[in-house]
Write an enzyme that holds these catalytic residues in place. Structure first.
Site, mmCIF file in Angstrom:
data_model
loop_
_atom_site.group_PDB
_atom_site.id
_atom_site.type_symbol
_atom_site.label_atom_id
_atom_site.label_comp_id
_atom_site.label_asym_id
_atom_site.label_seq_id
_atom_site.Cartn_x
_atom_site.Cartn_y
_atom_site.Cartn_z
ATOM 1 N N CYS A 14 -21.151 -11.287 46.220
ATOM 2 C CA CYS A 14 -22.430 -11.229 45.509
ATOM 3 C C CYS A 14 -22.992 -12.618 45.239
ATOM 4 C CB CYS A 14 -22.275 -10.428 44.221
ATOM 5 S SG CYS A 14 -20.902 -10.947 43.167
ATOM 6 N N TYR A 15 -22.194 -13.484 44.651
ATOM 7 C CA TYR A 15 -22.668 -14.852 44.413
ATOM 8 C C TYR A 15 -23.038 -15.560 45.721
ATOM 9 C CZ TYR A 15 -21.374 -15.092 39.403
ATOM 10 O OH TYR A 15 -21.289 -14.918 38.046
#
Length: 344
Positions: A148-149
């Site tokens: 996600c990051y």
């Protein structure tokens, strides 16, 4: 298509189920769980109680021959052992964990504290960032769905690093996530009393997504160096904001950099470059597969600020996995993903 979700009871798994349930090309969804086999999905998640799905035990030989797509929505350390058992058959494997993203096994072991997958599986896995690796994804049999990051950060950095407009050795990333990024299992970190009315930094200089970001940056520009990457927990359910600071290496105007971003992503339906002076918030992409990007250039410091936001459970996990499923299956990329973000 016949699809299967391993780890269906986690947050990523239930989002996959929601998306696949409304996908026009998906015929059946088979749900698997090693810890809750025999239970019914609807008893765990009552919001899907209009259907009936019994959680099945893992049967790799049967699964890889009967399913078209297998999603692994599992914790780190599971898919590294399971993926080799699922390859070599009919099914394409899309791994949502970090087990297959890093090409160097020792780097994976150092950051994840797990044994790496077999080298042959690591080499076979294609990094599934569609906006930057579409052709390779289309011909893949195993896809490593990005973290996600890294998704927000790399979509934000891609144009200026790949075109060598920004110094690749001086990158600072200030990232923030909602508590669903920590997964379903409760912990002191995600306990209501510890998160409500609180804002905290965590895993300072130690987040396992650091090498994933650096690996891709190095592919874009071999002069890339280690990044400063700070992660913070925000008292909200979902969403990621990655605020990135870079130093342009030439006297490019903000207008020309903005035009570069528009040109880079004009053929990619899920990246929206905002008008100059307009900056995205996490609410702008809530429940969608979009990544919104805003830009600013500080005349005093000369630094370029890049703001990228995504929904961590969607573009940061489940919906990006479905986007990869579409590409690897020869389906229109946006199928099943044309959701307008939820508001309010």
């Amino acid at each position: 298509m016949e699809t299967g979700i391993v780890g269906a009871t986690g947050y990523g798994g239930v989002e996959l189920f929601r998306l696949l349930s409304g996908h026009s090309e998906v015929k059946n969804i088979h749900l698997y769980s090693s810890s809750q086999a025999g239970e019914f999905f609807e008893e765990i998640y009552t919001h899907v109680n209009n259907q009936s799905h019994e959680l099945q035990p893992l049967q790799p030989e049967k699964m890889k021959q009967e399913l078209d797509i297998i999603f692994l929505a599992t914790p780190p350390g599971v898919s590294s052992e399971l993926t080799p058992k699922l390859t070599g058959g009919k099914a394409k494997v899309i791994d949502l964990s970090g087990d297959l993203r890093l090409k160097d096994p020792q780097t994976y072991t150092d950051w994840y504290n797990n044994a790496a997958a077999p080298q042959s599986v690591i080499e076979e896995a294609v990094y599934g960032l569609p906006e930057w690796n579409k052709e390779n994804i289309q011909s893949a049999s195993v896809i490593a769905n990005p973290g996600c990051y890294p998704t927000a950060t790399l979509l934000g950095l891609g144009p200026v690093i790949e075109k060598q407009i920004a110094d690749p050795g001086r990158i600072i990333i200030d990232a923030k996530s909602g508590v669903s990024g920590a997964g379903k299992n409760a912990s002191p970190v995600t306990h209501f009393a510890h998160t409500q009315e609180n804002f905290r930094i965590y895993k300072v200089n130690q987040h396992k997504h650091i090498p994933e970001i650096e690996q891709q940056l190095n592919l874009w520009n071999e002069a890339s160096k280690p990044v400063t990457f700070s992660t913070h927990l925000v008292p909200m359910t979902r969403g990621i904001m990655s605020t990135i600071y870079v130093e342009p290496v030439a006297d490019d105007s903000l207008e020309s950099i903005h035009e570069l971003y528009q040109q880079t992503y004009e053929s990619h339906p899920f990246v929206r470059v905002r008008k100059l002076g307009d900056f995205p918030s996490t609410r702008d992409v809530y429940g969608s597969n979009y990544c919104d990007i805003g830009l600013a250039l500080d005349d005093r410091t000369g630094r370029l600020t890049i703001v990228a936001v995504i929904d961590n459970l969607m573009k940061g996990a489940a919906s990006q996995a479905v986007q990869n499923m579409n590409l690897v299956s020869g389906i229109e990329e946006t199928t099943g993903l044309k959701h307008v973000p939820v508001f309010p």
